[in-house]
Design an enzyme around this catalytic site. Structure first.
Site, PDB file in Angstrom:
ATOM      1  N   LEU A 185       0.820  -1.227   0.000  1.00 33.19           N
ATOM      2  CA  LEU A 185       0.000   0.000   0.000  1.00 33.19           C
ATOM      3  C   LEU A 185       0.849   1.269   0.000  1.00 33.19           C
ATOM      4  CD1 LEU A 185      -2.761  -1.004   2.583  1.00 33.19           C
ATOM      5  CD2 LEU A 185      -2.968  -0.903   0.085  1.00 33.19           C
TER       6      LEU A 185
ATOM      7  N   TYR B  31      18.563   3.555   8.952  1.00 28.76           N
ATOM      8  CA  TYR B  31      17.904   3.107   7.720  1.00 28.76           C
ATOM      9  C   TYR B  31      18.948   2.657   6.693  1.00 28.76           C
ATOM     10  CZ  TYR B  31      15.450   3.673   3.236  1.00 28.76           C
ATOM     11  OH  TYR B  31      14.940   3.472   1.972  1.00 28.76           O
TER      12      TYR B  31
ATOM     13  N   LYS C 182      19.873  -1.142   4.950  1.00 27.34           N
ATOM     14  CA  LYS C 182      19.944  -1.409   3.501  1.00 27.34           C
ATOM     15  C   LYS C 182      21.275  -2.067   3.126  1.00 27.34           C
ATOM     16  CE  LYS C 182      15.896  -0.003   2.448  1.00 27.34           C
ATOM     17  NZ  LYS C 182      14.890  -0.986   2.013  1.00 27.34           N
TER      18      LYS C 182
END
Ligand code: NAD
Ligand code: SER
Length: 303
Positions: free
Chosen positions: A14, A137, A141
Site C-alpha cells: 500500500l 535506515y 539497507k
C-alpha cells in the site's frame, strides 16, 4: 514439462512504490497472479505483518508463490525517529521473507537505497565504494545488500534514488519534499521546504523506477554480477531550488521557503548523483525522465 506460472507476493503493497508496482505486475502477469499484502488493512490487499514469519511461510505455500517483491520497510526519516523498530522491520522482516523464499524456492526483489552511501562517499557515487551510512535506515539497507549475495537464493535489489510520484503519498523519507512540493504548489501556491535550496540529491520518476524493477527481474540470473543486491540506477539529479524553478514554468507565482530540519543531515550524508554504468552494462538500464519531464507529468496528473 511446462513452466511453473509466476505467482507473486508483494509486501508493503500500500506504500508509494507498491501502489504502482502492483498495478504493473497485474498488467504483466494477470490480476489473479499477484497477492498484494500490507500491515495496514485495505480493500483488495491482505493483511500481512512481515514480522510474522509463520504467516509469511503459510501464505507463500498456500498461494504457490514463485516471486516475492518485498517493499515493507520504514524509510529514513521515520526510521531515525525509531531506530530499533526500523532495524526490526527492515532487517528482521527481511530475514523472515528470505527464509520463506529459501524454503519454497522463490526469487526475491528487495529494494536498497542511496542511503547506503555515507559522508565519505564521492559526491558522484560509484557502484563500488565504502558504505558507511549515517542513518540506521542506511545500515539496514547495507545488511539487505549483503544478505542478497550470501543467502543462497536469487535475490536482487536496486539502490532507488528519491522517488517522485503522484498516485500515492511518499512514506516518511528524506526525499519526500520532492513529492510534497507539488501538492503544496497546486493547493496553496507555497511550500516550506525542509532542506536547503542548494541541496542536490539523486531522484527518479516512479515510471522509471517501476520499469527498472521489472527489467532487473527479467534479466537472466547469469548476466548479473556482484552488484545484484543493490544496483546504482540514475534518474536525474537536481537541487531543491532547481525543482522550484521548474515548477514555476507551470505556476509562475509559486513561492518556496527553505527551513531545514533534521532531515537536512540525512540529505547531506547522501551523494549528489549516481554512477550507474554497471546497471547499464549488465541489464541495459536507461532512464527516460529528466527534471522538466517529471515536473510536467506531476503537474498534469495532480491538476
Ligand atoms: P512506503 O513507506 O510508502 O511503503 C512501505 C509500506 O510498508 C507501507 O504501506 C507500510 O504500511 C508497510 N509496512 C510497514 N511496516 C510493515 C510491516 N511490519 N509489515 C508489512 N508491511 C509494513 O515506502 P516505499 O516508498 O513504497 O518504499 C518501499 C521500499 O523501497 C522500501 O524498502 C524503501 O526503503 C525502498 N526505497 C524507497 C524509496 C523512495 O523514495 N520511495 C527510495 C529508496 C528505497
Ligand atoms: N527516499 C528514501 C528516503 O528518503 C531513500 O531511501 O528515505
Amino acid at each position: 514439462m511446462g513452466t511453473v506460472p509466476t505467482r507473486i507476493l508483494v509486501t508493503g503493497a500500500l506504500g508509494q512504490i507498491g501502489t504502482e508496482l502492483v498495478e504493473s505486475l497485474r498488467d504483466k502477469y494477470g490480476e489473479e497472479s499477484v497477492v498484494s499484502t500490507d500491515v495496514r488493512e485495505s480493500e483488495n490487499c491482505m493483511q500481512l505483518d512481515v514480522m510474522d514469519a509463520k504467516r509469511i511461510e503459510d501464505l507463500v505455500q498456500s498461494k504457490g508463490i514463485t516471486d516475492i517483491y518485498h517493499l515493507a520497510a520504514l524509510l529514513s526519516a521515520t526510521g531515525e525517529k525509531n531506530p530499533d523498530l526500523c532495524w526490526r522491520i527492515n532487517v528482521d522482516g527481511l530475514v523472515n521473507v528470505i527464509s520463506a523464499a529459501k524454503k519454497y524456492g522463490c526469487r526475491l526483489f528487495s529494494p536498497s537505497s542511496i542511503a547506503v552511501f555515507g559522508p565519505d562517499c564521492p559526491k558522484h557515487a560509484p557502484q563500488v565504494t565504502g558504505l558507511s551510512p549515517a542513518t540506521v535506515y542506511g545500515k539496514t539497507k547495507v545488511v539487505g545488500e549483503h544478505l542478497a549475495m550470501t543467502s543462497g537464493i536469487d535475490m536482487r535489489g536496486l539502490r532507488y534514488p528519491g522517488l517522485i510520484s503522484w498516485k500515492a503519498p511518499a512514506g516518511g523519507g528524506t526525499t519526500d519534499y520532492a513529492v510534497e512540493i507539488f501538492h503544496a504548489a497546486l493547493s496553496d501556491g507555497h511550500y516550506d521546504c525542509f532542506v536547503r535550496e542548494n541541496t542536490r540529491l539523486p531522484m527518479m520518476y516512479m515510471d522509471d523506477a517501476i520499469r527498472a524493477t521489472l527489467e532487473l527481474m527479467e534479466a537472466p540470473f547469469d548476466s548479473l554480477g556482484t552488484a545484484r543486491g543493490g544496483y546504482n540506477i540514475t534518474g536525474c539529479s537536481f537541487t531543491a531550488g532547481e525543482l522550484v524553478d521548474s515548477i514555476r514554468r507551470h505556476i509562475p507565482d509559486f513561492t518556496c521557503s527553505f527551513k531545514p530540519d533534521v532531515r537536512q543531515n540525512y540529505a547531506d550524508s547522501w551523494p549528489d548523483s549516481i554512477e550507474d554504468d554497471v546497471a547499464r552494462n549488465e541489464w541495459g538500464w536507461m532512464p527516460k525522465f529528466d527534471l522538466d519531464k517529471i515536473v510536467d507529468e506531476m503537474v498534469e496528473n495532480l491538476q
